[in-house]
Structure formats: structure tokens, C-alpha cells
Design an enzyme around this catalytic site. Structure first.
Site, mmCIF file in Angstrom:
data_model
loop_
_atom_site.group_PDB
_atom_site.id
_atom_site.type_symbol
_atom_site.label_atom_id
_atom_site.label_comp_id
_atom_site.label_asym_id
_atom_site.label_seq_id
_atom_site.Cartn_x
_atom_site.Cartn_y
_atom_site.Cartn_z
ATOM 1 N N PRO A 1 0.843 -1.213 0.000
ATOM 2 C CG PRO A 1 -0.002 -1.020 2.178
ATOM 3 C CD PRO A 1 0.747 -1.949 1.277
ATOM 4 C CB VAL B 1 1.469 6.619 1.886
ATOM 5 C CG1 VAL B 1 1.251 8.074 2.291
ATOM 6 C CG2 VAL B 1 0.319 5.759 2.380
ATOM 7 C CG ASP C 1 4.854 -1.437 2.454
ATOM 8 O OD1 ASP C 1 3.677 -1.307 2.834
ATOM 9 O OD2 ASP C 1 5.357 -2.545 2.179
ATOM 10 C CG HIS C 2 0.352 3.585 5.361
ATOM 11 N ND1 HIS C 2 0.689 3.646 6.694
ATOM 12 C CD2 HIS C 2 -0.413 4.679 5.127
ATOM 13 C CE1 HIS C 2 0.148 4.719 7.246
ATOM 14 N NE2 HIS C 2 -0.522 5.369 6.317
ATOM 15 N NE ARG C 3 2.876 -4.316 2.956
ATOM 16 C CZ ARG C 3 3.391 -5.273 2.178
ATOM 17 N NH1 ARG C 3 2.781 -6.463 2.126
ATOM 18 N NH2 ARG C 3 4.484 -5.060 1.490
#
Length: 440
Positions: free
Chosen positions: A235, A237, A411-413
Site C-alpha cells: 500500500p 503513500v 509502504d504503509h504496512r
């Protein structure tokens, strides 16, 4: 008695599954030495030259330039000379005529072992190979069961950039006579041919209406697969920051006149790369990676800095190993060497692996910013935009300043908004005032 061995396409880099055949350096009938360079291939990483693991005579080339073949596919057959210092695998020469693939231990010393390459010499071709199992005497010898194919077409000699130009211009290299040393086809040969009538290249279709179709392979294919995989698994951002880099540019001008930086190509990219390495110390999350199979976040205590580089083969991302340990001067030199090597297509496959964070210099194309896609195996990538003279407010007054834009995709994780914002702000602060580095 002849001992025929087939040379399979080896895995020259971690995870390689296929490669494109670029150019043969030998022909059927040529005598080769151990570790003599015989072929140039293009992998998803870079162009690679492969040596022959045996001494002997080339009997057959099984693939042609332009073909894409899988790892393990036989690419040529060699009549191995038992007295020609073959690769030491602990086994005696075969006592009967055989055609087989080399064992794993036969393929280990591909580079850096054995005799030095020698000039190729020709000897008369054999018309046929005896049967795999010899007939007992005194029975008449039957017709040979295995025939060695004879090449009926001369493979055109040309470097990869020349082949690429020929494809773009619709020139069939097989119809050209090379003017270069040894009959190599040059860029001028292709351009001269383009001024006349020439057939289409074997790997391209050129229907009426101005379309040109080029096979998707090599670096372009690998880049597409990696970017699609990253874009739809991590994901993304992206955050943006506009920075007044006037102090950095002034500091750069001073350093360029310093004896310590004599002969160093000190670019703004070197300052951005150094700022990233410093900022990672305060926000190690951007230098970590999400390990889905293990269910873990892996934090790296080192920085292998990837640098996106545009090359004739497409986008590649070679790495500066242990960039966090380098001074500004060392980092500038490493970046210059790395990008030059990448543009020449000479980056070793190992230098394409194991990155932890990446920078892409979109400013070199006059672009202000972008939303870069994270490289697989990493969690962040910084885009460094063009430095422009722009109006800026300083102490309540509008004055011209050197300004650039930064964008960070993460990576928003792994990286939360607060962490990504802090890292981007730290990089911006270091570029707007290099003295801030003293506080780290």
C-alpha cells in the site's frame, strides 16, 4: 573418441529464470579454451558474458541472437578435448561418444579459473558423429544416429546498442556487411542502411500505418513485472516537500574548491543521498522491509542505497553497498562510478540485488517531482526533483532562491504517516541547512 557435451544457460544471478541471447563470440568449428568467453546474454539485471567450462571444438550453436531462453536450456554443444585442461570435476573423460548436460560441479568455475582465453582457430568440420553406443567389431558401422547440425547462416556481429538502433530503424542486421574490426556492424552501418530500402528486423513487425512492435523482454520485462508486483502488493503513500536548498548549493560550491574534493564529481544527488543515510538513523522504519511469508518486519542496520538509473536497456537500480559508512566524498565517487557503469550496461548482477532504500533523480530530466513506485524488497523511495530559481520568502521579503521538491513513497504496512513525514522532513532540513548534520 569424441565426447560431446551440451552447455546449458546458467543462472548468473539470484532468481534468474531466463535471458536473451545477444551475441555469439564463436562459430561452429572454432576451438575454445577453458573459460574462454563464448557468448553475451542480457538478463533482467544486465548484460553478462559467459565463458565455456571446457576446452574443445564447438560443434553446434543451439540458439540464435534475439532468442529468449530459460535457465537450463542447452545453448551449444562442444566436442571436449580430453587433453585440453577441462574443468576439474574429479571424473575422467568419457570413454564413449555421449551428448549430455554437465553436472552441477562441472559448471561451478565459470569465471576466473583455468587457462586464459586464446584466439579462436578453425579446424575441418566433421560431417557426422558416431552412434552413442559403438557397434562391436567386426560388424559394419551403421549410419550415425546423431548428426551435428551445420550452421547455414552467419550470425551478424553487433553490440547491443547497435542491435537496438537497428530494431528502432527497421534494419535487418543479417543483410549488412560490418565495417568495424572483425566485420562487426557499427552504428554508422545501420544508419547508412536506414537511408535506403531495408527489410524489417527479425524480431519486429512493422505493418502499414506507422506501428512498430518490439518484443517485451530483458530489463523492460523485469522492470514491468517488479513494478506491477510492488504497486499491487504494498500500500503506497506519497508525501511531498518543497525545500530551499540555497545553503546546500553554496556549500557545494565551497567544497568543489577544496583540495579534499579535487577530482570528485560532487553533484546535488550526492548531498541528497548523504541526507538520506543520515535521516535513516532517526527513522529506521524506512530502511526496513515487510516479510509476508515469515510474518515479520525486518529492520536493516545497514544502508544499501539503490539509485534508479536510465540506461539504453531501460530502468535499472544498482546499489551503493554500505552507503551509511561513506563520507560525502566517497559517496559522490561511488554514485558517479555506479551510474556510469549502469549506462554502459556493465553493472555486475550482484550489484543489482539487496537494496534497502532507493533514490531516483527525476530532476536530471527537468522534472519537479513524482510519485515513485517502491522497489520490491524495500519500504521507501525518494524522488529528488529539479533545482530551480524561484521566489521565496526570507525574513518577510520575497527573494530568489534555489528551490527543489522532494517526494517520498513508502509502504504503509511498515511506515506510518508520522514516521514517513519525519524522515522526509529530516532529509529536507539537511538539504536546506547542511550544518544540521552536526546534530545527528
Amino acid at each position: 573418441m569424441p565426447d560431446f557435451k551440451q552447455f546449458p544457460l546458467p543462472d548468473t544471478a539470484e532468481g534468474l529464470t531466463e535471458a536473451e541471447i545477444l551475441n555469439w563470440h564463436i562459430q561452429p568449428g572454432d576451438t575454445v579454451a577453458v573459460n574462454q568467453i563464448v557468448i553475451e546474454i542480457e538478463t533482467a539485471k544486465a548484460a553478462v558474458e559467459l565463458p565455456c567450462p571446457w576446452a574443445g571444438v564447438v560443434t553446434e550453436l543451439l540458439v540464435e541472437p534475439g532468442q529468449t531462453v530459460d535457465v537450463g536450456t542447452p545453448i551449444m554443444t562442444v566436442d571436449v578435448d580430453p587433453n585440453g585442461a577441462p574443468v576439474d570435476n574429479g571424473a575422467p573423460p568419457a570413454a564413449t561418444t555421449t551428448v549430455h548436460e554437465p553436472a552441477d560441479d562441472e559448471m561451478k568455475p565459470l569465471v576466473g579459473y583455468g587457462a586464459k582465453p586464446s584466439a579462436a582457430k578453425r579446424r575441418p568440420r566433421k560431417g557426422a558423429v558416431p552412434a552413442a553406443a559403438p557397434e562391436p567389431a567386426p560388424a559394419p558401422v551403421p549410419e550415425p544416429a546423431l548428426q551435428v547440425a551445420v550452421a547455414t547462416e552467419v550470425i551478424p556481429l553487433a553490440k547491443p546498442p547497435v542491435r537496438k538502433l537497428a530494431k528502432e530503424l527497421g534494419i535487418d542486421l543479417r543483410g549488412l556487411t560490418g565495417s568495424g574490426e572483425g566485420g562487426v556492424i557499427t552504428r554508422d552501418d545501420v544508419q547508412h542502411a536506414a537511408n535506403g530500402v531495408a527489410p524489417s528486423p527479425a524480431g519486429a513487425q512493422q505493418p502499414t500505418g506507422g506501428e512498430t512492435r518490439v518484443p517485451i523482454r530483458g530489463v523492460r520485462k523485469a522492470t514491468a513485472q517488479a513494478m506491477v508486483s510492488s504497486a499491487f502488493s504494498a500500500p503506497h503513500v506519497t508525501e511531498f516537500l518543497t525545500v530551499d536548498v540555497t545553503p546546500m548549493m553554496e556549500f557545494r560550491a565551497k567544497l568543489k574548491n577544496s583540495p579534499a574534493f579535487a577530482g570528485v564529481r560532487l553533484t546535488p544527488l550526492a548531498f541528497a543521498a548523504k541526507a538520506m543515510c543520515l535521516a535513516v538513523q532517526r527513522t529506521p522504519d524506512v530502511n526496513a522491509v515487510w516479510d509476508e511469508p515469515a510474518g515479520e518486519i525486518v529492520y536493516k542496520d545497514y544502508v544499501h542505497l539503490g539509485v534508479a538509473a536510465a540506461t539504453p536497456r531501460g530502468l535499472v537500480v544498482p546499489k551503493v553497498r554500505d552507503a551509511h559508512t561513506m563520507s560525502l566524498s566517497q559517496l559522490a565517487g561511488a554514485l558517479d562510478e555506479l551510474t556510469s557503469t549502469a549506462r554502459d550496461g556493465k553493472t555486475p548482477p550482484a550489484d543489482m540485488l539487496g537494496g534497502t532504500i532507493t533514490i531516483t533523480n527525476v530532476g536530471v530530466f527537468g522534472v519537479d517531482t513524482g510519485t515513485p513506485i517502491i522497489n520490491p524488497g524495500e519500504s521507501a523511495i525518494l524522488a529528488f526533483g529539479a533545482i530551480r530559481d524561484m521566489p521565496w520568502v526570507v525574513d518577510g521579503q520575497i527573494v530568489p532562491r534555489k528551490v527543489c521538491q522532494l517526494s517520498l513513497s513508502f509502504d504503509h504496512r511498515v511506515v506510518d504517516g508520522e514516521q514517513g513525514s519525519r524522515f522526509l522532513a529530516d532529509v529536507g532540513a539537511l538539504l536546506s541547512d547542511p550544518a544540521v548534520a552536526m546534530t545527528y
